[in-house]
Scaffold this motif. Structure first.
Motif, PDB file in Angstrom:
ATOM      1  N   SER A 141      21.222  -9.910   4.777  1.00  0.00           N
ATOM      2  CA  SER A 141      20.086  -9.129   5.262  1.00  0.00           C
ATOM      3  C   SER A 141      20.104  -7.721   4.678  1.00  0.00           C
ATOM      4  O   SER A 141      19.066  -7.201   4.231  1.00  0.00           O
ATOM      5  N   ARG A 142      21.265  -7.098   4.651  1.00  0.00           N
ATOM      6  CA  ARG A 142      21.392  -5.754   4.096  1.00  0.00           C
ATOM      7  C   ARG A 142      21.079  -5.740   2.597  1.00  0.00           C
ATOM      8  O   ARG A 142      20.443  -4.813   2.083  1.00  0.00           O
ATOM      9  N   LEU A 143      21.564  -6.749   1.898  1.00  0.00           N
ATOM     10  CA  LEU A 143      21.274  -6.852   0.474  1.00  0.00           C
ATOM     11  C   LEU A 143      19.772  -6.963   0.230  1.00  0.00           C
ATOM     12  O   LEU A 143      19.233  -6.358  -0.704  1.00  0.00           O
ATOM     13  N   GLY A 144      19.103  -7.734   1.066  1.00  0.00           N
ATOM     14  CA  GLY A 144      17.655  -7.877   0.936  1.00  0.00           C
ATOM     15  C   GLY A 144      16.940  -6.558   1.154  1.00  0.00           C
ATOM     16  O   GLY A 144      16.016  -6.204   0.409  1.00  0.00           O
ATOM     17  N   LEU A 145      17.381  -5.799   2.157  1.00  0.00           N
ATOM     18  CA  LEU A 145      16.778  -4.496   2.427  1.00  0.00           C
ATOM     19  C   LEU A 145      17.013  -3.532   1.265  1.00  0.00           C
ATOM     20  O   LEU A 145      16.106  -2.801   0.849  1.00  0.00           O
ATOM     21  N   LEU A 146      18.239  -3.529   0.742  1.00  0.00           N
ATOM     22  CA  LEU A 146      18.561  -2.630  -0.354  1.00  0.00           C
ATOM     23  C   LEU A 146      17.791  -3.007  -1.616  1.00  0.00           C
ATOM     24  O   LEU A 146      17.263  -2.139  -2.325  1.00  0.00           O
ATOM     25  N   ASP A 147      17.716  -4.289  -1.900  1.00  0.00           N
ATOM     26  CA  ASP A 147      16.991  -4.750  -3.090  1.00  0.00           C
ATOM     27  C   ASP A 147      15.515  -4.379  -3.002  1.00  0.00           C
ATOM     28  O   ASP A 147      14.928  -3.869  -3.970  1.00  0.00           O
ATOM     29  N   ALA A 148      14.903  -4.622  -1.844  1.00  0.00           N
ATOM     30  CA  ALA A 148      13.496  -4.261  -1.656  1.00  0.00           C
ATOM     31  C   ALA A 148      13.317  -2.755  -1.767  1.00  0.00           C
ATOM     32  O   ALA A 148      12.331  -2.270  -2.339  1.00  0.00           O
ATOM     33  N   GLY A 149      14.288  -1.997  -1.246  1.00  0.00           N
ATOM     34  CA  GLY A 149      14.218  -0.540  -1.328  1.00  0.00           C
ATOM     35  C   GLY A 149      14.288  -0.036  -2.754  1.00  0.00           C
ATOM     36  O   GLY A 149      13.572   0.888  -3.137  1.00  0.00           O
ATOM     37  N   TYR A 150      15.165  -0.643  -3.561  1.00  0.00           N
ATOM     38  CA  TYR A 150      15.253  -0.274  -4.971  1.00  0.00           C
ATOM     39  C   TYR A 150      13.924  -0.514  -5.673  1.00  0.00           C
ATOM     40  O   TYR A 150      13.435   0.323  -6.432  1.00  0.00           O
ATOM     41  N   ARG A 151      13.352  -1.686  -5.424  1.00  0.00           N
ATOM     42  CA  ARG A 151      12.124  -2.050  -6.122  1.00  0.00           C
ATOM     43  C   ARG A 151      10.962  -1.137  -5.731  1.00  0.00           C
ATOM     44  O   ARG A 151      10.107  -0.814  -6.557  1.00  0.00           O
ATOM     45  N   ALA A 152      10.928  -0.721  -4.489  1.00  0.00           N
ATOM     46  CA  ALA A 152       9.839   0.142  -4.025  1.00  0.00           C
ATOM     47  C   ALA A 152      10.043   1.596  -4.427  1.00  0.00           C
ATOM     48  O   ALA A 152       9.078   2.369  -4.485  1.00  0.00           O
ATOM     49  N   SER A 153      11.270   1.978  -4.735  1.00  0.00           N
ATOM     50  CA  SER A 153      11.561   3.400  -4.969  1.00  0.00           C
ATOM     51  C   SER A 153      11.002   3.908  -6.286  1.00  0.00           C
ATOM     52  O   SER A 153      10.754   5.117  -6.432  1.00  0.00           O
ATOM     53  N   GLU A 154      10.783   3.050  -7.258  1.00  0.00           N
ATOM     54  CA  GLU A 154      10.270   3.508  -8.553  1.00  0.00           C
ATOM     55  C   GLU A 154       8.926   4.214  -8.391  1.00  0.00           C
ATOM     56  O   GLU A 154       8.697   5.287  -8.967  1.00  0.00           O
ATOM     57  N   ALA A 155       8.043   3.627  -7.598  1.00  0.00           N
ATOM     58  CA  ALA A 155       6.733   4.242  -7.373  1.00  0.00           C
ATOM     59  C   ALA A 155       6.870   5.532  -6.572  1.00  0.00           C
ATOM     60  O   ALA A 155       6.124   6.495  -6.791  1.00  0.00           O
ATOM     61  N   PHE A 156       7.821   5.571  -5.646  1.00  0.00           N
ATOM     62  CA  PHE A 156       8.069   6.785  -4.859  1.00  0.00           C
ATOM     63  C   PHE A 156       8.472   7.942  -5.771  1.00  0.00           C
ATOM     64  O   PHE A 156       7.919   9.046  -5.693  1.00  0.00           O
ATOM     65  N   PHE A 157       9.427   7.690  -6.671  1.00  0.00           N
ATOM     66  CA  PHE A 157       9.873   8.752  -7.566  1.00  0.00           C
ATOM     67  C   PHE A 157       8.787   9.128  -8.567  1.00  0.00           C
ATOM     68  O   PHE A 157       8.699  10.297  -8.974  1.00  0.00           O
ATOM     69  N   ALA A 158       7.957   8.172  -8.950  1.00  0.00           N
ATOM     70  CA  ALA A 158       6.834   8.482  -9.840  1.00  0.00           C
ATOM     71  C   ALA A 158       5.878   9.464  -9.166  1.00  0.00           C
ATOM     72  O   ALA A 158       5.367  10.396  -9.806  1.00  0.00           O
ATOM     73  N   ALA A 159       5.656   9.274  -7.869  1.00  0.00           N
ATOM     74  CA  ALA A 159       4.781  10.192  -7.127  1.00  0.00           C
ATOM     75  C   ALA A 159       5.407  11.576  -7.030  1.00  0.00           C
ATOM     76  O   ALA A 159       4.706  12.593  -7.152  1.00  0.00           O
ATOM     77  N   LEU A 160       6.717  11.647  -6.817  1.00  0.00           N
ATOM     78  CA  LEU A 160       7.388  12.953  -6.759  1.00  0.00           C
ATOM     79  C   LEU A 160       7.262  13.682  -8.098  1.00  0.00           C
ATOM     80  O   LEU A 160       7.016  14.892  -8.138  1.00  0.00           O
ATOM     81  N   ARG A 161       7.420  12.940  -9.192  1.00  0.00           N
ATOM     82  CA  ARG A 161       7.277  13.569 -10.511  1.00  0.00           C
ATOM     83  C   ARG A 161       5.831  13.984 -10.771  1.00  0.00           C
ATOM     84  O   ARG A 161       5.573  15.073 -11.312  1.00  0.00           O
ATOM     85  N   GLN A 162       4.898  13.120 -10.384  1.00  0.00           N
ATOM     86  CA  GLN A 162       3.484  13.419 -10.622  1.00  0.00           C
ATOM     87  C   GLN A 162       3.073  14.739  -9.982  1.00  0.00           C
ATOM     88  O   GLN A 162       2.336  15.531 -10.573  1.00  0.00           O
ATOM     89  N   HIS A 163       3.557  14.960  -8.767  1.00  0.00           N
ATOM     90  CA  HIS A 163       3.166  16.167  -8.033  1.00  0.00           C
ATOM     91  C   HIS A 163       4.212  17.285  -8.138  1.00  0.00           C
ATOM     92  O   HIS A 163       4.119  18.278  -7.407  1.00  0.00           O
TER      93      HIS A 163
END
Length: 238
Positions: A141-163
């Motif tokens: 379960s933890r691995l699934g949460l971490l994996d999903a978090g990694y995959r979603a984080s790319e767009a998060f960091f892109a937004a931080l860079r954009q602004h």
């Protein structure tokens, strides 16, 4: 060195792993990677900083445990002195494996050369019938949460860079004994730029689910003072 293997209930039927916090088992680290999906839990205990990969310019987030390589101020007498262990630390020695192209479902892998792996005093991964133990189910379960978090984080960091919401951090601290420590090479949320964003941009960040982890990262910085206090206590007691 690491030796990754796909976890299998036949090959690894009797395998055990150590689960207790211990410097000799891989916990003697000053930080570990964290993902925006767990910032709410992480910020309750640890400073959240951002690190830039100089080779490709990509950012990731880290939970800070100390001020020097190999220093973890949350390891106290063989115990973890916080109510939360970040996902990337708590899943050792396991990881998610995928095909070379990154497609398809992930598989649970285990590092057979990790210090936690193979000790007879550890916890079983499978029962006598080959079924996953509650411990292994929790790890999956933890691995699934971490994996999903990694995959979603790319767009998060892109937004931080954009602004342009990340600014370099240079932190100089002085300990009670007069010794000085520096934190360099990290970034934090630029609060001034965040405050200057217009309502429409803030609305977009909120709609995307990014505003809350941004605030969590900002709030976490209050723990730097507590980390310094831990360092002072550690130095005072040798």
């Amino acid at each position: 060195m690491s030796q990754h293997a796909v976890l299998d209930n036949n090959t690894h039927r009797d395998l055990r792993v150590r689960i207790e916090p211990n410097a000799d088992l891989g916990d003697a680290i000053m930080s570990c990677v964290t993902v925006p999906a767990e910032f709410r839990q992480v910020q309750a205990h640890f400073p959240i900083l951002f690190h830039k990969n100089q080779a490709n310019g990509a950012f990731n987030a880290i939970a800070l445990f100390g001020f020097e390589n190999g220093e973890n101020l949350f390891l106290e007498g063989g115990k973890w002195d916080a109510l939360y262990r970040p996902l990337a630390l708590s899943i050792q020695p396991f990881l998610i494996g995928r095909s070379a192209d990154g497609d398809g479902p992930g598989q649970v892998h285990i590092d057979m050369d990790h210090a936690r792996t193979g000790d007879a005093n550890g916890v079983r991964l499978f029962d006598e019938g080959g079924q996953a133990t509650p411990y292994l189910e929790d790890i999956a379960s933890r691995l699934g949460l971490l994996d999903a978090g990694y995959r979603a984080s790319e767009a998060f960091f892109a937004a931080l860079r954009q602004h342009e919401l990340l600014e370099p951090l240079t932190l100089e601290i002085e300990l009670d004994d007069g010794a000085k420590r520096s934190l360099v090479g990290f970034h934090i949320i630029d609060e001034e730029r965040l405050r200057a964003l217009d309502a429409a941009t803030l609305g977009e960040l909120h709609e995307a689910g990014y505003l809350m982890p941004i605030f969590m990262a900002l709030a976490s910085l209050s723990h730097i003072t507590e980390l310094v206090a831990r360092k002072n206590r550690r130095e005072a007691h040798g």
